[in-house]
Design a protein around this motif. Structure first.
Motif, short mmCIF file in Angstrom:
data_model
loop_
_atom_site.label_atom_id
_atom_site.label_comp_id
_atom_site.label_asym_id
_atom_site.label_seq_id
_atom_site.Cartn_x
_atom_site.Cartn_y
_atom_site.Cartn_z
N UNK A 1 -3.94 5.39 16.40
CA UNK A 1 -2.60 4.76 15.06
C UNK A 1 -2.37 3.64 16.41
N UNK A 2 -2.40 2.54 16.31
CA UNK A 2 -1.24 1.23 16.99
C UNK A 2 0.19 1.16 16.38
N UNK B 1 2.23 -4.20 15.16
CA UNK B 1 2.46 -5.39 15.48
C UNK B 1 2.37 -5.69 16.70
N UNK C 1 -2.23 -7.04 22.57
CA UNK C 1 -3.44 -5.76 22.62
C UNK C 1 -3.35 -6.49 24.00
N UNK D 1 0.92 -1.14 0.00
CA UNK D 1 -0.06 0.13 0.22
C UNK D 1 1.06 1.13 -0.07
N UNK E 1 3.87 -13.59 3.95
CA UNK E 1 2.63 -13.14 3.09
C UNK E 1 3.22 -12.52 1.55
N UNK F 1 -0.41 -18.14 8.91
CA UNK F 1 -1.77 -17.66 8.98
C UNK F 1 -1.54 -17.20 6.91
N UNK G 1 2.57 1.00 9.85
CA UNK G 1 1.82 0.11 9.45
C UNK G 1 0.56 -0.46 9.21
N UNK G 2 0.03 0.57 8.28
CA UNK G 2 -1.21 0.33 8.01
C UNK G 2 -0.50 -0.59 6.93
N UNK G 3 0.33 -0.94 6.37
CA UNK G 3 1.06 -2.30 5.76
C UNK G 3 -0.07 -3.62 5.65
N UNK G 4 -0.39 -4.31 4.62
CA UNK G 4 -1.24 -5.58 4.94
C UNK G 4 -1.04 -5.96 6.27
N UNK G 5 0.03 -6.28 5.88
CA UNK G 5 0.83 -7.67 7.08
C UNK G 5 1.27 -6.47 8.31
N UNK G 6 1.30 -5.41 8.40
CA UNK G 6 1.13 -4.36 9.49
C UNK G 6 2.98 -3.44 9.43
N UNK H 1 1.50 -14.25 -1.24
CA UNK H 1 0.25 -13.63 -3.07
C UNK H 1 1.87 -13.74 -4.40
#
Lengths: 323, 323
Positions: free
Chosen positions: B278-279, B311, B314, B26, B92, B119, B50-55, B96
Motif C-alpha cells: 500500500x502507498x 498522499x 510519487x 469508506x 472534498x 479538483x 489511505x483508502x479514503x477517497x481523498x486519501x 459533496x
C-alpha cells in the motif's frame, strides 16, 4: 465437463480448489476510486490480488497444486522453473505444507526475487538465461528430487486455482459487465474463463496485453498459438506465451484482447498508485491502461479489473526513468 | 459527559458523527502481513485510512463538520487554513454537500496539494509562509465569505469525526491490546481516546511521533503543551502542535508517546510499501517505526496501527534520496 485429451479443469475442479486453498489464501478486498470512475466514465472495481501474502494471485494455483498432492508425492515436494511470482508463490505454498520446493531460475534473475524464494524456503538451482539451459537444468533437478512439476500456468490444478479469484470477485461486486485481466501465459485469464463461463456467462472477459509482447493478441486473431522468442516490456510478468490448456480457454471464452504501449502502461501504473494508493506491478497496470485507451468501450459499464500482483523493486520505478 | 468550558465532544457525539458521515466515507479495510508479524513478534493490524477517497482519515472530521451545518450556515460554506490533508478533505466534503470551501495556503505549498484542493472545488487564497500572514489572510477570507471555520484538529466536530475510525477498527479486529497512531496536532489520537476510553478501555493508546518534531512527547512528559516553532521532518503531516482540546484527551487517555528517527520512519515506510503493498505517506509510517524500535513492548500483543494517509509525491520518494 472435463476434456480428457487435454485434462482441462472443470467448474467443479474450481469449486474443490477453493475449498482446498481457502486457509492458505486471502479473500482479497475490492478497491474503488471516484476519481478513476470520473476519468473513465465507467464503474471500476479493482480486485487486489497484490494483497495476497506473497504478493500475487499465483498463490491460488500454487496452493491448489501443493495441497492436492497425496502424502507420498508431497514428501518429494514440488518443482518449477520461473523467475517471477510463480516461483515465490509455489515456495510459499510448499512452506505452508512443510514440503520441499525446487526452483530453477536464471542466474540473471533479480536478487530480490531470489531472496523471496529463499525466504519461503525454496531451493534455487541456477541456470543460464536460455531455454536450453533451463530445460536441461530442470530435468536434472526433477530427476534428483522427484518433485512434482507445477507449471506456472499450463497445469489444470493451477488454472482451477486461479479460477477462484473471479468467483470471489463476482460475489463481492454483485456482478460485472466485464472483467479485464492481464495476459501472459494465460493462467489468470483461463481461470476467469473457467469460472465466469458457468457462474456469469453474460460477463465479458477481456484480456489486456503489452503491445511489445502481443503474442496472445496475434494468436487470438490468427486462431492458433503464436509464441514470441524474447519480447521486451516493462510488464515483466507477461513475457511468456500461451500453451495448449490456456489456449483452450482463451480461444473459446475471451471476448477480446486489447493492447497498450509501454508509456500507457507506466502512466496507468502511476495513476493506480496515486489514486488507489496501492502498490501495483507493471503487468497489473495493463488492464487499466487498456480501459483508459478505449473509453467508448467501457463507459457506463461495471468493469472488474484484476490487480494481479504488487511485487516491485521500489528502488527502480519505471516513471523515474531508472528501470 | 460533555466538558462545557472546552466544548469537549462526548462518546455520543462520536456515534452521531458516524451516522452523519457514513454515506461520505469508506469503512476502510484492515491489512495484515505474516512477514511483518514475524519481524515484530506481534499480531499487527493496519487500518487503511489511505483508502479514503481523498486519501486520509481527515475526511471523517471534515465530513462531520460540513454535514452538521444548518442550511443557513451551509450556504456560506466552510473555511480553513491548511497546506495538507485537511484542506483537501474539507474541500472534498464541501463538494459533496455542494457548498463553498475557502482554504488559505502558503504560496510555497506543493503544486500537487493545490491541485487536489482545486479538483474538489476548494477556493485557495495564498498567503506568505508565516503565522502572521496566514492569520491575517484567513481573517480577511472569513470576513468576506462568512465561512464556518473548521480547524484541522482543535474542533469538537473534527475530533468526534476522527473517533469513528477506531470504532470501526475495534469492530473489525474483535479487540486490540493497543492502538498506535501518529501524533501531530492530535486529532486522530484524540478521536481514539474519545472512542476507546468508552468502547475498549483496556486498549492502550500509544502515540507515535518523529524525534525531530517531538513536541507532543515533551508536552506529555512536562504535563503541559509545548509548541515548537518550525520543526523539520519527513513526516510532514505531523508538524503542528497540540491545542487545548487535543491536550484534554492526550493528557487523560494516552498510555505513552514513542518517537522514531527520520531514517527509522523512512525504513518503515518502505517496509509498508513492500510488504503491505500500500502507498503510505511518511507520517503514517511513524507507528510502524516505533513498533519495530520497541519489540519487547509489542511482542505477543494484538497491535492496531492506523495508516492515516497515502498522499505522496510519487516523483520524490524519501528512500531514493530525492525528497
Amino acid at each position: 465437463m472435463r476434456d480428457d485429451a487435454l485434462d482441462i479443469p472443470s467448474y467443479e475442479d474450481m469449486l474443490a480448489a477453493h475449498d482446498r486453498i481457502r486457509p492458505h489464501i486471502r479473500c482479497t478486498p475490492v478497491r474503488v476510486s471516484d476519481y478513476l470512475n470520473d476519468l473513465t466514465g465507467a464503474s471500476l472495481f479493482f480486485k487486489c490480488e497484490n494483497f495476497q501474502e506473497p504478493g500475487a494471485f499465483k498463490v491460488r494455483g500454487a496452493a491448489n497444486a501443493v495441497f492436492g498432492l497425496n502424502d507420498e508425492q508431497a514428501r518429494r515436494g514440488v518443482a518449477t522453473h520461473s523467475s517471477g511470482n510463480h516461483a515465490s508463490c509455489l515456495s510459499y505454498a510448499a512452506m505452508r505444507r512443510g514440503i520441499p520446493c525446487n526452483v530453477v531460475m536464471p542466474h540473471t534473475a533479480p536478487q530480490a526475487k531470489k531472496d523471496t524464494v529463499r525466504r519461503y524456503g525454496g531451493q534455487i538451482t541456477e541456470c543460464e538465461p536460455s531455454t536450453t539451459s533451463r530445460e536441461a537444468t530442470f530435468a536434472q533437478v526433477q530427476a534428483a528430487t522427484g518433485g512434482d512439476f507445477v507449471h506456472p500456468y499450463n497445469d489444470p490444478r493451477v488454472i482451477a486455482g486461479q479460477g477462484t479469484c473471479s468467483r470471489e470477485f463476482i460475489e463481492q461486486t454483485d456482478g460485472l459487465d466485464s472483467v479485464v485481466a492481464p495476459i501472459g501465459g494465460g493462467g489468470m485469464v483461463s481461470g476467469c474463463c473457467l469460472t465466469l463461463s458457468t457462474l456469469a456467462p453474460e460477463t465479458q472477459i477481456i484480456a489486456a496485453e503489452p503491445e511489445q509482447a502481443d503474442d496472445a493478441y496475434r494468436s487470438f486473431k490468427a486462431g492458433h498459438i503464436i509464441a514470441d522468442d524474447a519480447p521486451k516490456t516493462v510488464a515483466d510478468g507477461l513475457l511468456v506465451p500461451l500453451k495448449e490448456r490456456t489456449w483452450h480457454f482463451v480461444s473459446r471464452h475471451v471476448t477480446d484482447i486489447l493492447t497498450a504501449s509501454e508509456q500507457e502502461i507506466i502512466d496507468a501504473m502511476k495513476l493506480a498508485w496515486k489514486h488507489l494508493r496501492i502498490v501495483v506491478e507493471p503487468s497489473s497496470a495493463v488492464p487499466l491502461a487498456t480501459v483508459l485507451k478505449n473509453p467508448d468501450r467501457f463507459a457506463g459499464k461495471r468493469v472488474g479489473i484484476i490487480i494481479t500482483g504488487g511485487n516491485v523493486d521500489l528502488d527502480r520505478l519505471p516513471w523515474l526513468g531508472s528501470a
